[in-house]
Design an enzyme around this catalytic site. Structure first.
Site, PDB file in Angstrom:
ATOM      1  N   PRO A   2       0.834  -1.214   0.000  1.00 54.54           N
ATOM      2  CG  PRO A   2      -0.562  -1.457   1.840  1.00 54.54           C
ATOM      3  CD  PRO A   2       0.670  -1.996   1.205  1.00 54.54           C
ATOM      4  CD  GLU A   3       2.683   3.129  -4.501  1.00 56.90           C
ATOM      5  OE1 GLU A   3       2.722   4.325  -4.824  1.00 56.90           O
ATOM      6  OE2 GLU A   3       2.891   2.209  -5.295  1.00 56.90           O
ATOM      7  CG  HIS A 100      -3.384 -15.573   7.709  1.00 53.28           C
ATOM      8  ND1 HIS A 100      -2.395 -16.479   7.999  1.00 53.28           N
ATOM      9  CD2 HIS A 100      -3.946 -15.972   6.539  1.00 53.28           C
ATOM     10  CE1 HIS A 100      -2.360 -17.397   7.033  1.00 53.28           C
ATOM     11  NE2 HIS A 100      -3.292 -17.106   6.154  1.00 53.28           N
ATOM     12  NE  ARG A 119       3.614 -12.602   0.578  1.00 54.47           N
ATOM     13  CZ  ARG A 119       3.980 -12.251  -0.652  1.00 54.47           C
ATOM     14  NH1 ARG A 119       3.102 -11.694  -1.452  1.00 54.47           N
ATOM     15  NH2 ARG A 119       5.205 -12.452  -1.059  1.00 54.47           N
TER      16      ARG A 119
END
Ligand SMILES: [Zn+2]
Length: 300
Positions: A2-3, A100, A119
């Site tokens: 994400p930016e 997760h 991840r």
């Protein structure tokens, strides 16, 4: 990853849904992405979420202690970086946690703010008020706030390639691969050009286009490339507007020339070879090489 627009989208969503709530307890699962897990358990319960803001590519959850008056300038913060696959969103406590889910903040209204990350490339850290300035000092200007004069100067002082400079978080905070490529395409600037050698006109155009691209992406709640979702679990829409990023071999929206990919600063960079001509030095060298070869050809 994400930016700025994606993080801004999540931060705005959280600001609307959890600001003002008090954290009752913290439950941790896997903690290898947390700086000091026990600090979360020790310091967060009892503090209120004053506001959620974006800083570069990460979020700062600003906290306020119960006893603190509203005139207290700086409180503690929770820093959250979503990494590749991180999500932070509120859920009814009765809802079974997703796979997760590694951090659960129980809120005083019976919901849980849950962090899931398949991840675990993200980062979470409790930052006491006194440590925050040091943490933030490492980052450059916000691209949406930087003045034209400062932006032009920033470019003038850097001999790195413009794409590398845009990605350098200590120069500008929040720009990543997608929005660097999109703003360079819009500005007709080749990603390998040397920042300091761009004309003032090019530099000003790049700032304007970078800001426009970021604002448009925020309006469309960011780009969903892998599995980005906003705080409501909705994907972004800006990926449909990409003009360069990820479009290798596809026709340029301006001139129909196939978009090309080149590696700059270790990252794939997408550009139009016609609209974004190669840096002049590279071209001169190429021409010189050609001339030399041609002369050799004649003499041999
Ligand atoms: Zn083109």
């Amino acid at each position: 990853m994400p930016e700025l627009p994606e993080v801004e989208t999540v931060a705005r969503g959280l600001q609307m849904t959890v600001a003002g709530r008090r954290i009752v307890s913290v439950t941790l699962g896997k903690t290898d992405f947390i700086d000091d897990p026990s600090a979360l358990e020790t310091h967060l319960p009892g503090q209120s979420i004053e506001r959620v803001e974006r800083f570069g590519k990460f979020m700062l959850v600003r906290l306020r202690k119960e006893a603190a008056s509203s005139t207290d300038v700086a409180g503690d913060s929770l820093l959250v970086h979503l990494g590749m696959t991180g999500h932070l969103s509120p859920h009814p406590v009765s809802e079974p946690p997703l796979k997760h889910t590694h951090v659960r903040f129980l809120l005083d209204d019976g919901r849980e703010l849950r962090y899931t990350d398949a991840r675990r490339f993200g980062r979470m850290a409790f930052l006491p008020a006194e440590k925050l300035p040091t943490e933030l000092k490492r980052f450059g200007a916000d691209p949406l706030e930087i003045s034209e004069k400062d932006f032009v100067e920033l470019l003038q002082f850097h001999k790195s390639r413009i794409k590398a400079l845009l990605l350098d978080q200590s120069a500008l905070r929040g720009v990543g691969n997608i929005y660097a490529d999109e703003s360079l395409w819009r500005s007709r600037i080749h990603p390998m050009r040397i920042a300091a050698k761009l004309s003032g006109q090019d530099a000003r155009a790049l700032r304007k286009n970078l800001q426009a691209v970021l604002r448009e992406a925020i309006a469309l709640r960011g780009s969903s490339i892998i599995d980005f979702l906003d705080a409501d679990g909705e994907p972004g829409e800006y990926q449909r507007r990409h003009r360069a990023y990820g479009r290798e071999g596809k026709p340029c929206y301006r001139c129909k020339t196939p978009i090309r990919r080149v590696i700059v600063a270790g990252r794939s960079s997408y550009f139009c070879p016609r609209c974004q001509p190669v840096p002049r030095i590279g071209r001169k060298r190429a021409i010189r090489r050609k001339t030399v070869t041609a002369k050799r050809g004649r003499t041999s």
